[in-house]
Write an enzyme that holds these catalytic residues in place. Structure first.
Site, PDB file in Angstrom:
ATOM      1  N   ALA B 250       1.001  -0.862   0.007  1.00 35.67           N
ATOM      2  CA  ALA B 250       0.151   0.090   0.512  1.00 35.67           C
ATOM      3  C   ALA B 250       0.884   1.403  -0.176  1.00 35.67           C
ATOM      4  O   ALA B 250       1.948   1.461   0.324  1.00 35.67           O
ATOM      5  CB  ALA B 250      -1.027   0.167   1.520  1.00 35.67           C
ATOM      6  N   HIS B 251       0.324   2.360   0.214  1.00 34.26           N
ATOM      7  CA  HIS B 251       1.103   3.849  -0.408  1.00 34.26           C
ATOM      8  C   HIS B 251       1.481   3.891   1.109  1.00 34.26           C
ATOM      9  O   HIS B 251       1.505   3.820   2.017  1.00 34.26           O
ATOM     10  CB  HIS B 251      -0.122   4.840  -0.774  1.00 34.26           C
ATOM     11  CG  HIS B 251      -0.983   4.914   0.521  1.00 34.26           C
ATOM     12  ND1 HIS B 251      -0.646   5.609   1.755  1.00 34.26           N
ATOM     13  CD2 HIS B 251      -2.492   4.382   1.023  1.00 34.26           C
ATOM     14  CE1 HIS B 251      -2.056   5.155   2.938  1.00 34.26           C
ATOM     15  NE2 HIS B 251      -2.365   4.603   2.099  1.00 34.26           N
TER      16      HIS B 251
END
Lengths: 341, 341, 341
Positions: B250-251
């Protein structure tokens, strides 16, 4: 009914045709000339549509259904509401599947190679096959008869697929051989290199994966699933295996005949799943571990050591299902007691 | 042996070459001129092929193998069957990897831009690179030397990749910078926007994600894996990280050097995985949680709070592996007792 | 700041504009003409940038931040360092999201159909839409206004999408209808056939899936996620639902309005997720099971039976969160005791 925007329906068919196709029996005196136009779920079915009852849990929907006919076991048939013809069969869901295929028959693709398909001149494409715009077929690829290769699909060099296969949009095939009637859904990746490396003094040393993926006939592989090729030797998927979306099958895994793998299952390297075993959603099988023939693994389980044929297992790590529920009961009892303290 | 339909083999090589390449030692008096044609698993290897024994569990296969030579530790070498030359090394699997690369050397792609590739005129492609039919290379993209961009791959505007990179079929790169020798496998998505929004009075308000994905050198990212770009700042993958299929990063996650992430692992936003840590299949790491350098996380685990360097953890939530097995033992004992009641 | 290689920034904006756009209040006497150039995380923000504090855990970063202004609740505002203007709001993260959209406003695509896009002559494309090179748009497809269809995306025959939609690179749409402002990210598969078959005497009998996927407006579906169409009837995604990467939504699932599904979640067939419910990463919901309106499911949970509205649940199988932690405490205590024995 199905949206005609996307699906075309056959029929109507009279009851006699439905019975013949499905093997179900109507009660004596039923009007076998009565026309039915579609299959439908019990809640939505109308008097010219056919439903099914496969689970006692839905007996209420059955008793209140407006369906003109319904596949049902002999035992429950007497609870059919008036106006509904009970179509008696030992396997209502199977009969429903067969009836649904009568109204929505699988049809071969419209043959032809679209402009905008990129096909290497050394590839061969069998009679009656369709290659959609933007599909890419590499050198030496062999495509059987009546196959459908969808837009954005990529068949890498020398891949071979049998007759009546479907390759969904954006799917990728490499280093693999497919039998007949194989359905590869959108975005699936077949034949990619496995996760194999040794750790050396300056980092990972990639091991060349020079095996293949060999897929039998009548297999389905769902959208965005991945099947890596073998390190040496093959990753194998047996005839009739049904694999759902986002399933990961690692290098050298052996998936038996008729195996069912639900969504997001993961098989680690060299895992073996025996014929007709079923694995529930999100479960994993460890490296080199064997799931016995016909075994059932519940959802969200972790099979960390071999499990026997025909057993049912659940949990992380997976244990016999009876033991799992006993463990749960003990934990819940103790937690309740601690709450009371 | 590897199917020549898909793979071409180098060699044969004499034993002296194999020893030199792998660092293994043959017993005194071994015929270093003897020719070997391939590597193979112990069960299948023939007298002109080379196997390896890396795990005592497979000692039976070793003793019964027809392999003409086998990488093995000094301790187990004496159990080699007659006819097999024991190739002694402290790391048999590493030696095997090196030998396999001798027979199946990675080769640069055949240079050229296929007709049917769509390359923006402002993109630059380095010397010796190959762009396959149906690959798409956007405006301002920079591709290094000897790269291979496969069919159906999409390099979005201004992406930059180093030398000797591979972008598999149907993979997508955007808002990212890659080092050298990076392998992005089929269908991987690099640089997509992260999952970031605030809940307002009329629903979710999307936060613009204006960070990047920055990937080091010698990294592998498996098929259908996803790496989101940072919200602000970067998602980072360190040199030598090995990432399997269907992994989600994820980011703003930070993946250290030499990290190993097995299939279907998920790292939540801003998770940090220290150098050389290893995470087993299907495990997850929560938002902002840190996995220490060199830590090992077992499969199907949930790391919900920071774990220390070099420890081994297992379970949901993950605990030290000794504690996990003690918990399991207690639960099993109590469940057994309750069964007996 | 965002890398100008990939992102262009608007502004600078004076504080008055920021306040007006976000609804935050500055302390009396603050210089509303002061210019700010960007938003940034607290650790990195400079004197002409704006941060946010949404979690007391990060109060240290707040007190040491060089940000010239920061969204913060009234309660914590007094702890702002000198030189930082406290921008007071009840929802700092929401205000930050709005400010970020001021500096990085979503912009409609540059209209046009790229050469190298393959568009069927019977498709219609609305005003202001952009179709990228290598995108494929099938027969009878209807694309609304100001949509962006990326390279390698495939819109199969007769798909319909509303206005201001985005279809990411390599995504696939079939048998589906989309509302307005829907974002389908790279490699997502919408409308593929579900996992449905009956077991007959000679193996699986595939059930034709003749339903659709119907997606509301303001929905996001992440990279490599999959949403299968209904068997009969529709799979539905409600307005404002936010779906992360690698999520699987099976046939006939109903996802309510404003639902949040984190990465790698799986919904089995006919699962129902009530409006505004939130499901943590890697969790699963079983067949026909209902998650109540507003319920929260923790990560790595398995929802095997219906859970009530507004509750919070965790574990495999999922239980009320208080019960989960009580169970954990009991197990840990017993394991510790057994260690001491």
């Amino acid at each position: 009914m199905a949206d005609p925007r996307f699906f075309s329906r056959s029929g109507p068919f009279d009851l006699a045709t439905v019975l013949e196709r499905t093997g179900a029996k109507a009660p004596e005196g039923a009007d076998t000339g009565r026309k039915f136009v579609d299959v439908a779920p019990l809640e939505a079915a109308k008097s010219d549509e056919i439903g099914f009852l496969d689970n006692k849990k839905y007996i209420g929907a059955f008793e209140n259904s407006g369906a003109g006919a319904c596949f049902v076991t002999g035992k429950l048939a007497e609870r059919a509401p008036s106006g509904m013809i009970a179509l008696i069969t030992g396997q209502p869901y199977l009969a429903f599947a067969r009836a649904a295929r009568l109204y929505y028959p699988p049809s071969p693709p419209e043959p032809g190679v679209a402009s905008g398909a990129l096909i290497d001149e050394t590839a061969t494409v069998g009679e009656g096959s369709r290659i959609d715009p933007g599909a890419i077929v590499g050198a030496g690829v062999e495509v059987g008869a009546r196959c459908h290769v969808s837009s954005g699909a990529v068949l890498c060099d020398r891949v071979k697929i049998g007759d009546d296969c479907h390759v969904g949009p954006g799917a990728t095939l490499m280093c693999c051989l497919l039998g007949d009637r194989v359905w590869i859904d959108a975005g699936a990746r077949i034949g990619t290199q496995g996760f194999g490396f040794a750790i050396g003094p300056t980092g990972a040393v990639r091991i060349p994966h020079t095996g293949r993926v060999v897929i039998g006939s009548d297999v389905e592989i769902g959208a965005n699933s991945t099947v890596d090729r073998g390190t040496t030797g093959d990753t194998e998927i047996g005839d009739g295996a049904m694999i759902d979306n986002q399933v990961q099958v690692a290098h050298n895994a052996k998936v038996g005949r008729g195996v069912v793998l639900a969504g997001q299952v993961g098989l680690a390297g060299s895992a073996r799943v025996g014929d007709f075993a079923m694995i529930g959603g999100k479960s994993g099988v460890s490296n080199h571990v064997k799931v016995g023939t016909g075994a059932k693994i519940g959802a969200l389980s972790g099979v960390a050591s071999d499990v026997e044929a025909d057993g049912t297992y659940l949990g992380q790590p997976a244990v016999a299902i009876g033991d799992f529920w006993r463990q749960q009961a003990v934990i819940r009892r103790l937690a309740k007691r601690s709450k009371g303290e």
